[in-house]
Design an enzyme around this catalytic site. Structure first.
Site, PDB file in Angstrom:
ATOM      1  N   ASP A  43     -46.094 -36.817 -37.410  1.00 38.01           N
ATOM      2  CA  ASP A  43     -46.404 -36.001 -36.236  1.00 38.01           C
ATOM      3  C   ASP A  43     -47.850 -36.240 -35.792  1.00 38.01           C
ATOM      4  OD1 ASP A  43     -43.912 -35.103 -36.514  1.00 38.01           O
ATOM      5  OD2 ASP A  43     -44.424 -33.042 -37.069  1.00 38.01           O
ATOM      6  N   ALA A  44     -48.739 -36.408 -36.771  1.00 34.81           N
ATOM      7  CA  ALA A  44     -50.157 -36.591 -36.438  1.00 34.81           C
ATOM      8  C   ALA A  44     -50.351 -37.897 -35.674  1.00 34.81           C
ATOM      9  CB  ALA A  44     -50.983 -36.601 -37.718  1.00 34.81           C
ATOM     10  N   SER A  65     -16.621 -26.671  -7.452  1.00 34.35           N
ATOM     11  CA  SER A  65     -16.234 -25.981  -8.689  1.00 34.35           C
ATOM     12  C   SER A  65     -14.784 -26.353  -8.997  1.00 34.35           C
ATOM     13  CB  SER A  65     -16.419 -24.483  -8.558  1.00 34.35           C
ATOM     14  OG  SER A  65     -15.786 -24.049  -7.395  1.00 34.35           O
ATOM     15  N   GLU A  97     -11.630 -33.961 -20.786  1.00 33.21           N
ATOM     16  CA  GLU A  97     -13.023 -33.856 -21.257  1.00 33.21           C
ATOM     17  C   GLU A  97     -13.309 -32.425 -21.700  1.00 33.21           C
ATOM     18  OE1 GLU A  97     -15.678 -35.124 -18.141  1.00 33.21           O
ATOM     19  OE2 GLU A  97     -14.470 -36.910 -17.752  1.00 33.21           O
ATOM     20  N   LYS A 111     -14.862 -28.970 -21.672  1.00 31.26           N
ATOM     21  CA  LYS A 111     -15.587 -28.225 -20.633  1.00 31.26           C
ATOM     22  C   LYS A 111     -16.779 -27.573 -21.330  1.00 31.26           C
ATOM     23  CE  LYS A 111     -15.033 -25.184 -16.701  1.00 31.26           C
ATOM     24  NZ  LYS A 111     -16.235 -24.397 -16.885  1.00 31.26           N
ATOM     25  N   ASP A 122     -19.927 -25.448 -22.055  1.00 29.50           N
ATOM     26  CA  ASP A 122     -20.314 -24.136 -21.562  1.00 29.50           C
ATOM     27  C   ASP A 122     -21.827 -24.106 -21.372  1.00 29.50           C
ATOM     28  OD1 ASP A 122     -20.121 -21.605 -20.704  1.00 29.50           O
ATOM     29  OD2 ASP A 122     -19.625 -20.706 -22.633  1.00 29.50           O
ATOM     30  N   ARG A 172     -27.244 -26.311  -9.377  1.00 32.07           N
ATOM     31  CA  ARG A 172     -26.110 -26.313  -8.465  1.00 32.07           C
ATOM     32  C   ARG A 172     -26.386 -25.472  -7.208  1.00 32.07           C
ATOM     33  NH1 ARG A 172     -21.550 -23.360  -7.410  1.00 32.07           N
ATOM     34  NH2 ARG A 172     -19.736 -24.594  -6.824  1.00 32.07           N
ATOM     35  N   TYR A 207     -21.292 -36.424 -16.786  1.00 33.76           N
ATOM     36  CA  TYR A 207     -19.880 -36.778 -16.645  1.00 33.76           C
ATOM     37  C   TYR A 207     -19.491 -37.252 -15.246  1.00 33.76           C
ATOM     38  CZ  TYR A 207     -20.377 -31.778 -15.609  1.00 33.76           C
ATOM     39  OH  TYR A 207     -20.830 -30.571 -15.145  1.00 33.76           O
ATOM     40  N   LYS A 226      -9.128 -34.632 -15.485  1.00 32.74           N
ATOM     41  CA  LYS A 226      -9.468 -35.370 -14.261  1.00 32.74           C
ATOM     42  C   LYS A 226      -8.522 -36.555 -14.106  1.00 32.74           C
ATOM     43  CE  LYS A 226     -14.307 -34.273 -14.984  1.00 32.74           C
ATOM     44  NZ  LYS A 226     -15.638 -34.717 -15.349  1.00 32.74           N
ATOM     45  N   LYS A 261      -8.793 -23.364 -19.299  1.00 31.44           N
ATOM     46  CA  LYS A 261      -9.726 -22.506 -20.041  1.00 31.44           C
ATOM     47  C   LYS A 261      -9.158 -22.140 -21.415  1.00 31.44           C
ATOM     48  CE  LYS A 261     -13.030 -21.021 -18.216  1.00 31.44           C
ATOM     49  NZ  LYS A 261     -13.575 -20.272 -17.130  1.00 31.44           N
ATOM     50  N   CYS A 310     -29.870  -2.018 -55.066  1.00 28.17           N
ATOM     51  CA  CYS A 310     -28.767  -2.978 -54.984  1.00 28.17           C
ATOM     52  C   CYS A 310     -27.461  -2.304 -55.427  1.00 28.17           C
ATOM     53  CB  CYS A 310     -29.088  -4.169 -55.880  1.00 28.17           C
ATOM     54  SG  CYS A 310     -27.731  -5.332 -56.025  1.00 28.17           S
ATOM     55  N   CYS A 318     -26.461  -4.125 -58.999  1.00 25.61           N
ATOM     56  CA  CYS A 318     -27.199  -3.973 -60.264  1.00 25.61           C
ATOM     57  C   CYS A 318     -28.138  -2.769 -60.235  1.00 25.61           C
ATOM     58  CB  CYS A 318     -28.011  -5.236 -60.550  1.00 25.61           C
ATOM     59  SG  CYS A 318     -29.385  -5.421 -59.414  1.00 25.61           S
ATOM     60  N   CYS A 325     -32.661  -8.206 -53.153  1.00 21.93           N
ATOM     61  CA  CYS A 325     -32.544  -7.535 -54.440  1.00 21.93           C
ATOM     62  C   CYS A 325     -33.532  -8.240 -55.356  1.00 21.93           C
ATOM     63  CB  CYS A 325     -31.110  -7.678 -54.968  1.00 21.93           C
ATOM     64  SG  CYS A 325     -30.996  -7.328 -56.722  1.00 21.93           S
ATOM     65  N   CYS A 343     -29.529  -9.860 -61.536  1.00 24.28           N
ATOM     66  CA  CYS A 343     -28.435  -9.179 -60.831  1.00 24.28           C
ATOM     67  C   CYS A 343     -27.185 -10.056 -60.916  1.00 24.28           C
ATOM     68  CB  CYS A 343     -28.839  -8.959 -59.380  1.00 24.28           C
ATOM     69  SG  CYS A 343     -27.490  -8.407 -58.346  1.00 24.28           S
TER      70      CYS A 343
END
Ligand code: IVH
Length: 675
Positions: free
Chosen positions: A34-35, A83, A115, A117, A119, A138, A230, A293, A317, A411, A414, A429, A434
């Site tokens: 990262d450095a 849509s 395909e 769908k 979400d 959109r 897509y 499709k 759906k 707990c 125990c 705990c 335990c």
């Protein structure tokens, strides 16, 4: 620095950082620290400030976000963003297929792409020449919001297309897809929201939408957004089907969904739908259905659209995955690290075809946030994870005498004290003897990816611990046949098998053994990293915090946990006891693969042709990470051939031997879904 030198250096830095970012974000396989990454990035930012005219279109500095907007500019979509009509049953799908037959006059089965769908949130990306020029939401379908700066921060959105092979693409065109947040990333993001006093998001889609519509792109840059594409709004020479279009998009450098499937006729579509429903909870992101499709683009064009939806596509759906039920009780589970998890006992309810009678409540904060109480009517969902969750309480149905729920102070197993460690969400705990913790540790130790002790199941472990026959891992190996046979439900044959399994488990590989110990934050991946640096257990036991932290992929929290495990006398005694009875006695690394199910476990894989999105050594590393073995020549023992460009004779041979073939993008998708 003279202009020419600056140009050269900017080119080198841009390519180097982009290559690393691809390794890091898309392959999860960092090649520099990262450095080092920050140093290169700062050098590039500095040079770009001094020579703004030399900044490249694919500069990674755009990924970190920039200025603050006071509103989003409107942007006209080149063609409306439509849509989809919805379908819910097989009958709906049959009627859709019949309508297409009627309108086109075709007889026989039609080709469709099925395909997932996704979400998420729809996104439009406009490329000019090969450069990302604009991006839009959109909006109302005709006019969207200009969110270009935000889209540039999404690592899976190419800033520059890989156009080497595609001289025939239109100069300008729009690509469409869906921005999502993976379930795991969503959990982490929400934890962060809570920690910083912000409101958590209701679900990954809301989080993606909120992140994409930030006026400050630096905030978007910190959100784990991912884009699958897509669609393309242009005719492209040589591309006649949706399937070809998806392949083209992948070759241009986009991420396409690996579960898209060509289907012929309604039966195959319905099978694909059933299959998606089965795997949806195992996928790393959320789906809400399947998009069907028409595969041939000229047929799509002839069918056209009606009232803002295409006639050539439909969304099937999934049934609702939320239901309401009543919480009968809240139980307390104690895990192997002592973490206390409240679990709601529910009136059984079917959700997405599965009966649900329990739901995790995670911790006290989560209970407080949702104000969950015994006898509440609640919405339950199976979504972000396979484990069902309570979404919210129907407060109107709450009984008058209900009281807020609080975790107990002691707990239930125990009676040891339960404390919340500052900075942690979980209560624990504190009694390491335990029985619930012992059972958890033994279960982990015996599990498949750990010591793989076949026949040592949950019920047997419970009996052994409850009867105080086992208090630590080493006790397992001291059990005698007589004791075992006298346990409930233990036949002689099962006892013999267990003995055999215990015996077999005595010489695991070092990484498997380290994983088995159940050190907090040390999963299979970390165990592997540790073995790469410390080839023997002794060296690991002696290691210092700073040595551990130097290992890429191991942070201070993990290092501290490893340190405290090996500084604890009880753990060292247990290791000694194990060693004394011959378990991992040699204390050296045995190269034996982990056997957790990985998609290429034990498979022999050959690579052929030129790969465009990775080099050979990266491909080999991925194969190894997926559990496979790279071999150089094809024989009947080969399981898989990964094919790049100009594959030559190996491909013909693979066809003859009926060997499974993966394209480069299939291969990347496999990695994407299993990393
Ligand atoms: S095709 C006209 N394919 O679902 C074609 N859409 O309800 C519309 N979506 O706005 C897009 N996954 O945001 C298509 N594989 C997929 C999709 C998909 C998710 C979303 C998309 C669209 C909405 C339609």
């Amino acid at each position: 620095m003279i202009h020419k030198e600056a140009q050269k250096r900017i080119g080198i830095l841009t390519e180097h950082i982009n290559q690393h970012a691809f390794q890091y974000y898309l392959l999860d396989n960092p090649t520099i620290s990262d450095a080092e990454y920050d140093r290169l990035m700062n050098e590039l930012i500095d040079l770009e400030q001094r020579y703004p005219q030399l900044k490249r279109a694919d500069s990674p500095t755009q990924r970190v976000g920039g200025g603050l907007l006071d509103h989003f500019e409107p942007i006209n979509h080149p063609t409306p963003m439509l849509s989809l009509q919805n379908a819910f049953t097989k009958q709906d799908l049959i009627e859709f297929d019949e309508r297409i037959h009627r309108m086109t006059g075709f007889t026989g089965d039609l080709e469709y792409m099925a395909e997932p769908k996704l979400d998420g949130v729809a996104l439009e990306l406009i490329y000019n020449e090969d450069v990302l020029e604009a991006a839009a939401t959109r909006g109302d379908g005709l006019v969207g919001e200009n969110i270009t700066a935000n889209a540039r921060t999404i690592r899976s959105v190419p800033l520059k297309l890989n156009l080497e092979k595609f001289t025939y693409l239109p100069k300008t065109f729009a690509v469409r897809g869906e921005v999502i947040i993976r379930k795991k990333d969503f959990e982490v993001l929400n934890q962060k929201q809570i920690q910083t006093g912000e409101k958590p998001f209701a679900n990954p889609r809301n989080a993606a939408a909120g992140s994409l519509r930030q006026l400050d792109s630096r905030i978007t840059a910190q959100r784990p957004l991912f884009a699958f594409v897509y669609a393309v709004c242009a005719e492209i020479e040589g591309i006649t089907t949706q399937k070809q279009l998806l392949n083209l998009l992948a070759e241009l450098g986009f991420q396409t969904n690996p579960h898209a499937k060509l289907c012929v006729g309604v039966e195959e579509l319905w099978d694909a739908y059933t299959r998606l429903q089965q795997i949806r909870f195992d996928l790393p992101y959320e789906l809400d259905g399947m998009v069907v499709k028409v595969n041939h683009l000229d047929v799509q064009k002839n069918l056209g659209e009606i009232s803002r939806s295409p006639r050539w596509a439909i969304a099937v759906k999934f049934p609702a995955h939320q239901e309401t039920t009543v919480i009968r009780d809240i139980l307390i589970q104690v895990g192997r690290t002592g973490a206390v998890t409240p679990v709601a006992v529910l009136d059984p309810v079917r959700i997405g075809g599965v009966e649900v009678s329990r739901a995790t409540l995670h911790n006290q904060d989560e209970i407080d946030r949702k104000d969950i109480r015994v006898a509440d009517t609640v919405f339950v969902q199976r979504a972000g994870d396979v484990i069902p969750e309570i979404v919210s309480v129907v407060v109107a149905k709450r009984p008058a005498n209900s009281k807020p729920f609080r975790l107990p102070d002691s707990c239930p197993i125990c009676h040891g004290a339960i404390h919340r460690i500052p900075g942690e969400a979980a209560h624990r705990c504190t009694n390491i003897n335990c029985p619930a913790q012992i059972k958890g540790r033994i279960r982990h130790f015996a599990s498949r990816a750990a010591m793989d002790i076949d026949g040592l199941g949950e019920k047997l472990i419970s009996q052994l611990v409850d009867k105080k026959l086992v208090t630590g891992m080493a006790d397992l190996y001291k059990l005698d046949r007589y004791t075992l046979i006298n346990l409930e439900r233990m036949a002689e044959k099962s006892a013999d098998n267990l003995f055999e399994a215990l015996h077999r488990s005595k010489s695991p590989s070092l990484e498997r053994f380290i994983f088995s110990l159940g050190i907090r934050h040390v999963g299979e991946q970390v165990a592997k990293l540790l073995v790469e640096t410390f080839p023997s257990l002794d060296e690991l036991v002696q290691s210092e915090q700073d040595q551990l932290e130097k290992i890429p992929g191991i942070g201070p929290q993990v290092a501290a946990s490893i340190q405290s495990f090996f500084r604890d006398k009880k753990n060292l005694d247990e290791l000694k006891r194990l060693g004394d009875i011959g378990v991992f006695a040699s204390m050296t690394s045995h190269p034996k693969p982990l056997s957790s199910a990985r998609p290429l476990d034990g498979k022999k894989v050959v690579i052929t042709g030129t790969l465009n999105r990775m080099d050979r050594s990266q491909a080999k590393r991925i194969i190894q990470k997926l559990g496979g073995i790279t071999v150089s020549s094809i024989s009947k023992n080969t399981d898989i051939l990964v094919v790049g460009d100009n594959p030559g004779s190996k491909l013909d041979k693979a066809h003859k031997l009926s060997i499974n073939i993966l394209t480069e993008s299939d291969f990347l998708s496999l990695w994407e879904n299993n990393k």
